[in-house]
Design an enzyme around this catalytic site. Structure first.
Site, PDB file in Angstrom:
ATOM      1  N   GLY A   1       0.834  -1.203   0.000  1.00 46.17           N
ATOM      2  CA  GLY A   1       0.000   0.000   0.000  1.00 46.17           C
ATOM      3  C   GLY A   1       0.868   1.251   0.000  1.00 46.17           C
ATOM      4  O   GLY A   1       1.848   1.317   0.740  1.00 46.17           O
TER       5      GLY A   1
ATOM      6  N   ARG B   1       0.825  -4.908  -5.680  1.00 44.93           N
ATOM      7  CA  ARG B   1       0.706  -6.145  -4.906  1.00 44.93           C
ATOM      8  C   ARG B   1       1.021  -7.255  -5.913  1.00 44.93           C
ATOM      9  O   ARG B   1       0.391  -7.339  -6.965  1.00 44.93           O
ATOM     10  CB  ARG B   1      -0.698  -6.302  -4.357  1.00 44.93           C
TER      11      ARG B   1
ATOM     12  N   ASP C   1       4.956  -4.988   6.063  1.00 38.88           N
ATOM     13  CA  ASP C   1       5.582  -6.259   6.450  1.00 38.88           C
ATOM     14  C   ASP C   1       5.685  -7.255   5.286  1.00 38.88           C
ATOM     15  O   ASP C   1       6.632  -8.047   5.234  1.00 38.88           O
ATOM     16  CB  ASP C   1       4.877  -6.883   7.666  1.00 38.88           C
TER      17      ASP C   1
ATOM     18  N   THR D   1       4.085   2.734   5.570  1.00 37.61           N
ATOM     19  CA  THR D   1       2.676   2.322   5.624  1.00 37.61           C
ATOM     20  C   THR D   1       1.907   3.249   6.559  1.00 37.61           C
ATOM     21  O   THR D   1       2.417   3.623   7.614  1.00 37.61           O
ATOM     22  CB  THR D   1       2.528   0.854   6.097  1.00 37.61           C
TER      23      THR D   1
ATOM     24  N   ASP E   1      -0.557   2.402   8.247  1.00 31.99           N
ATOM     25  CA  ASP E   1      -1.165   1.623   9.337  1.00 31.99           C
ATOM     26  C   ASP E   1      -0.351   1.653  10.639  1.00 31.99           C
ATOM     27  O   ASP E   1      -0.876   1.313  11.696  1.00 31.99           O
ATOM     28  CB  ASP E   1      -1.343   0.158   8.913  1.00 31.99           C
TER      29      ASP E   1
ATOM     30  N   ASP F   1       1.828  -0.434  11.573  1.00 28.50           N
ATOM     31  CA  ASP F   1       1.710  -1.791  12.125  1.00 28.50           C
ATOM     32  C   ASP F   1       3.041  -2.547  12.124  1.00 28.50           C
ATOM     33  O   ASP F   1       3.055  -3.768  12.259  1.00 28.50           O
ATOM     34  CB  ASP F   1       0.655  -2.591  11.349  1.00 28.50           C
TER      35      ASP F   1
ATOM     36  N   ARG G   1      -6.049  -1.814   9.279  1.00 26.96           N
ATOM     37  CA  ARG G   1      -6.049  -3.287   9.227  1.00 26.96           C
ATOM     38  C   ARG G   1      -5.983  -3.899  10.622  1.00 26.96           C
ATOM     39  O   ARG G   1      -6.870  -3.719  11.407  1.00 26.96           O
ATOM     40  CB  ARG G   1      -4.916  -3.788   8.347  1.00 26.96           C
TER      41      ARG G   1
HETATM   42  P1  ATP Z   1       0.915  -2.554   3.488  1.00 29.03           P
HETATM   43  O1  ATP Z   1       1.071  -2.987   4.898  1.00 29.03           O
HETATM   44  O2  ATP Z   1       0.851  -1.085   3.362  1.00 29.03           O
HETATM   45  O3  ATP Z   1      -0.174  -3.225   2.723  1.00 29.03           O
HETATM   46  P2  ATP Z   1       2.836  -4.467   2.578  1.00 29.03           P
HETATM   47  O4  ATP Z   1       4.236  -4.340   2.126  1.00 29.03           O
HETATM   48  O5  ATP Z   1       2.582  -5.292   3.802  1.00 29.03           O
HETATM   49  O6  ATP Z   1       2.270  -2.992   2.729  1.00 29.03           O
HETATM   50  P3  ATP Z   1       1.751  -6.549   0.930  1.00 29.03           P
HETATM   51  O7  ATP Z   1       0.864  -6.516  -0.296  1.00 29.03           O
HETATM   52  O8  ATP Z   1       1.414  -7.460   2.025  1.00 29.03           O
HETATM   53  O9  ATP Z   1       1.909  -5.036   1.412  1.00 29.03           O
HETATM   54  O10 ATP Z   1       3.214  -6.961   0.422  1.00 29.03           O
HETATM   55  C1  ATP Z   1       3.820  -6.266  -0.654  1.00 29.03           C
HETATM   56  C2  ATP Z   1       4.416  -7.256  -1.611  1.00 29.03           C
HETATM   57  O11 ATP Z   1       5.485  -7.961  -0.942  1.00 29.03           O
HETATM   58  C3  ATP Z   1       3.476  -8.363  -2.069  1.00 29.03           C
HETATM   59  O12 ATP Z   1       2.608  -7.929  -3.094  1.00 29.03           O
HETATM   60  C4  ATP Z   1       4.487  -9.389  -2.549  1.00 29.03           C
HETATM   61  O13 ATP Z   1       4.995  -9.052  -3.814  1.00 29.03           O
HETATM   62  C5  ATP Z   1       5.619  -9.254  -1.515  1.00 29.03           C
HETATM   63  N1  ATP Z   1       5.484 -10.266  -0.461  1.00 29.03           N
HETATM   64  C6  ATP Z   1       4.519 -10.354   0.486  1.00 29.03           C
HETATM   65  N2  ATP Z   1       4.693 -11.442   1.267  1.00 29.03           N
HETATM   66  C7  ATP Z   1       5.797 -12.070   0.808  1.00 29.03           C
HETATM   67  C8  ATP Z   1       6.494 -13.263   1.196  1.00 29.03           C
HETATM   68  N3  ATP Z   1       6.099 -14.018   2.201  1.00 29.03           N
HETATM   69  N4  ATP Z   1       7.600 -13.591   0.484  1.00 29.03           N
HETATM   70  C9  ATP Z   1       8.019 -12.829  -0.553  1.00 29.03           C
HETATM   71  N5  ATP Z   1       7.400 -11.709  -0.961  1.00 29.03           N
HETATM   72  C10 ATP Z   1       6.302 -11.328  -0.303  1.00 29.03           C
END
Ligand code: ATP
Length: 319
Positions: A11, A72, A103, A125, A127, A129, A171
């Site tokens: 995000g 994503r 994360d 982020t 959030d 979090d 979230r």
């Molecule tokens: P936000 O908390 O703002 O949503 P985020 O980084 O947690 O941000 P996610 O969509 O969960 O958002 O993760 C971003 C990208 O990281 C995912 O679309 C994916 O490409 C990669 N990713 C997530 N989990 C994994 C994992 N376990 N191993 C490798 N890559 C991952």
């Protein structure tokens, strides 16, 4: 280290542009060539990687969103996809990466680090979090947006003797709702940390009505309950006409507030210093007044500290 790259993922959050700019400017200061990877891990795998020069990051300090775009991309969990990403980086001679996101992004960074790419993760982020930092880039801007929106709702609630139920992002983390609730003097705050007690909520709002208050605000973190149902219950049980409002994605946009700009700039500058020193698989954060870094593995397993003090404040100031 000759070449470094920066990407934003997950995000988007206000302040990401400040971090991108600082990575580029700091990299150039150390005579590194800096690249931008467009659309997160997806762009990394599709080789959407372009050199960023000084002028490419001019005039972006006040812009929300991320000039690099975000995505994503669940496919990035697969090893063969990750290997493609590593090959694209190697082809350009990129040996260090700064990744800005939540994360999920940290998990992707960890996987890349395991495959030999030097990775430094920054918390980006709204959030808030991420356990390894007190505050993440974007949180204070989103908070400001939430607070100014609720102030406006309160104006109209006051005119019509209404209650407003407001759903806020976050979230699994209640920080945005908690801080916003304190800032606007909300009658009741419902977050993942407080849990939801319908009767207590109705009692608090009813008491407010009995106290002759002309307006009431209930702040709720998303995904806990259906705010339309809660609004109908409040209307039935308290005397207030009640409206439900989902603040939604406006919370993710807007010009970053000064604190987010400074935080993003300092963290990004720190990340480039880490890369220069040869560090790998680190997560940058802020503790108190200090920018710090810890091992990415540890960052991913830590539990976020819930501020009992701050929730205590709610107990005293919010009914
Ligand atoms: P936000 O908390 O703002 O949503 P985020 O980084 O947690 O941000 P996610 O969509 O969960 O958002 O993760 C971003 C990208 O990281 C995912 O679309 C994916 O490409 C990669 N990713 C997530 N989990 C994994 C994992 N376990 N191993 C490798 N890559 C991952």
């Amino acid at each position: 280290m000759k070449n470094i790259a920066v990407l934003t993922s997950g995000g988007d959050a206000p302040g990401m542009n400040n971090a991108i700019r600082a990575v580029v400017r700091s990299g150039l200061h150390h005579e590194m060539k800096t690249y931008g990877i467009y659309y997160g891990f997806e762009g990394l795998c599709e080789n959407d990687i372009r050199e960023l020069r000084r002028e490419n990051v001019s005039r972006i300090l006040s812009r929300g969103g991320t000039i690099l775009g975000s995505a994503r991309y669940p496919a990035f969990k697969e090893l063969n996809v990750q290997k493609k990403a590593v090959a694209n980086l190697r082809e350009k001679g990129i040996d260090g990466l700064v990744l800005i996101g939540g994360d999920g992004t940290y998990r992707g960074a960890k996987d890349l680090a395991d495959l030999g790419v030097r990775c430094i993760a920054l918390p980006g982020t709204i959030d808030n979090d991420i356990a390894s930092t007190d505050y993440s880039i974007g949180f204070f801007t989103a908070l400001e947006t939430a607070v100014s929106s609720i102030d406006k709702l309160r104006d109209t609630s006051f005119s019509h003797r209404r209650c407003s139920v407001v759903e806020i992002m976050g979230r699994h983390c209640g920080d945005l709702a908690l801080y916003a609730g304190i800032a606007v003097g909300s009658e009741f705050i419902i977050t993942p940390e407080t849990g939801y007690d319908k009767q207590r909520t109705l009692d608090a709002v009813k008491q407010s009505y009995r106290d002759n208050k002309r307006h009431a605000v209930v702040v709720v973190t998303e995904r806990i309950l259906d705010i339309d149902v809660l609004a109908a219950d409040i209307e039935r049980h308290t005397g207030y006409e009640t409206r439900a409002t989902v603040l939604g994605h406006v919370q993710r946009g807007g010009s970053p507030v000064a604190f987010d700009r400074v935080l993003a700039t300092e963290m990004a500058e720190y990340a480039v210093e880490l890369l220069k020193k040869g560090a790998n698989a680190r997560a940058v954060g802020i503790r108190g007044m200090d920018i710090v870094d810890i091992d990415l593995d540890t960052a991913l397993t830590m539990k976020k500290d819930v501020s009992k003090k701050r929730y205590g404040l709610v107990g005293r100031l919010v009914r």
